[in-house]
Design an enzyme around this catalytic site. Sequence first.
Site, short mmCIF file in Angstrom:
data_model
loop_
_atom_site.label_atom_id
_atom_site.label_comp_id
_atom_site.label_asym_id
_atom_site.label_seq_id
_atom_site.Cartn_x
_atom_site.Cartn_y
_atom_site.Cartn_z
N SER A 101 7.81 2.82 10.60
CA SER A 101 8.62 1.74 10.04
C SER A 101 9.59 1.18 11.09
O SER A 101 9.16 0.74 12.15
CB SER A 101 9.33 2.25 8.79
N ASP A 153 0.63 0.27 1.05
CA ASP A 153 2.01 0.02 1.48
C ASP A 153 2.53 -1.28 0.87
O ASP A 153 1.93 -2.34 1.05
CB ASP A 153 2.07 -0.05 3.01
N HIS A 212 3.40 3.63 2.37
CA HIS A 212 4.35 3.50 3.47
C HIS A 212 4.65 4.86 4.10
O HIS A 212 4.80 4.96 5.31
CB HIS A 212 5.64 2.86 2.97
#
Length: 470
Positions: free
Chosen positions: A273, A391, A419
């Site tokens: 991320s 995600d 995610h």
Amino acid sequence: MLTSITEGILCCLTGKAASLVLPLESSEPSDGFEFVEVKPGRVLRVRHIIPERQPVVTEQQVACKEKTDGDEDDDDSSPEDYSESNTGSSVHCKRKITVYRNGQLVIENLGDVLHSEILQCQDGDLEPCSTVEVELADYKEMPSSPDPNPVPPSLPSPHGEQKPAPPPRRRRRKPKRTVQIDSKRVISSCKGTHSDVALFFVHGVGGSLDIWGSQLDFFSRLGYEVIAPDLAGHGASTAPQIAAAYTFYALAEDLRAIFKRYARKRNILIGHSYGVSFCTFLAHEYPDLVHKVVMINGGGPTALEPSLCSIFQLPSCVLHCLSPCLAWSFLKAGFARQGAKEKQLLKQGNAFNVSPFVLRAMMSGQYWPEGDEVYHAELTVPILLVHGMCDKFVPMDEDQRMAEILLFAFLKVIEEGSHMVMMECPDTVNTLLHEFFLWEPDMSRKDSSKTDTALSDTLHTLKINKPMDK
């Protein structure tokens, strides 16, 4: 919920943030944990595991030892200087990056373009040179200026015959910026027995080094040296009560200090991320030390800019009142399933367990205008992109765009992941990462022509630097 609302009201009345994240009392290394002071009063918790390796004596080391016997004044050579890292495949990294004033980005690959089926551990081969044309993400279409010399419309002839109009003039595009890359890079297999290899794991907003628990245990058992820090305000690192401590540049300098402290000759960066941006920054700053990069659900190659309409722009006391709702939203969007197992993983990974002040400052500090498409296109390091199909934070097309921009990129999609794919599917992610670490391009096919290279399914490597159907 009632407790959170009460603490939020007290936070508003007293002006103090609740639930501060403080470091552990002991600063002594314990169970692989260390506390590193990157700046005065700014301490990060780092998990550093150094495996016990058996010394491997190679023929080159024996020859070197025989040569240096009797001459102790010669420069001392460590075993890692003569490890298998000296072998590898040399790849020609050559591309021309042109940015035009109309917002168009043209990337011409003039050197080697790698293509590899990493999932089957096959050696990579080479594809013909290619050209990529994309529109810059921040480009807004503007009305074009009128032609100073317009071509008059053709008039009908007296006999009723209409002459064909001359072709319109095409203006010669003027490049706004041109970047030339021409270098050689040696790409080699990185094994756990190599003492000059180190793995760095960087988490994102609201996470901690604990989200990498499965990866740290897996690769340390294979003999790799692993390093995983807690970002400032996360995990057991100190949490300064000043918003400037959580800007992208402040956090990037923290990770630069960690990288310089633990870096080896060949370093592999693994980011998740927001952590992907820091891995990109380090790979750009230290191209000779960063050997490979893994980007897990990192998004597209666009410059960072905080959203002014985000919920995280609310006051910290309001965010504290909303913390149960935010935690549930994160669980729902970050995991493909929301069962007891996922809740336990979230608790074990110490994810989304930061103070409202830190959360607000982290989201507001994501300003990095330099990290645009050109910045990413300048990277010459091999990169593995891992994307969770479920995600809800990062769309699939963003990682596809990243694969188009990067020079040496391989995109892998995990259908059952979201995610937090490294926590949901640890075995799959560990296998992909390990095969990418061991991967080495096969340059023996450099002169052979390649025809009819089909795009396989989503679990296979997507074609490099070619437009992909969405």
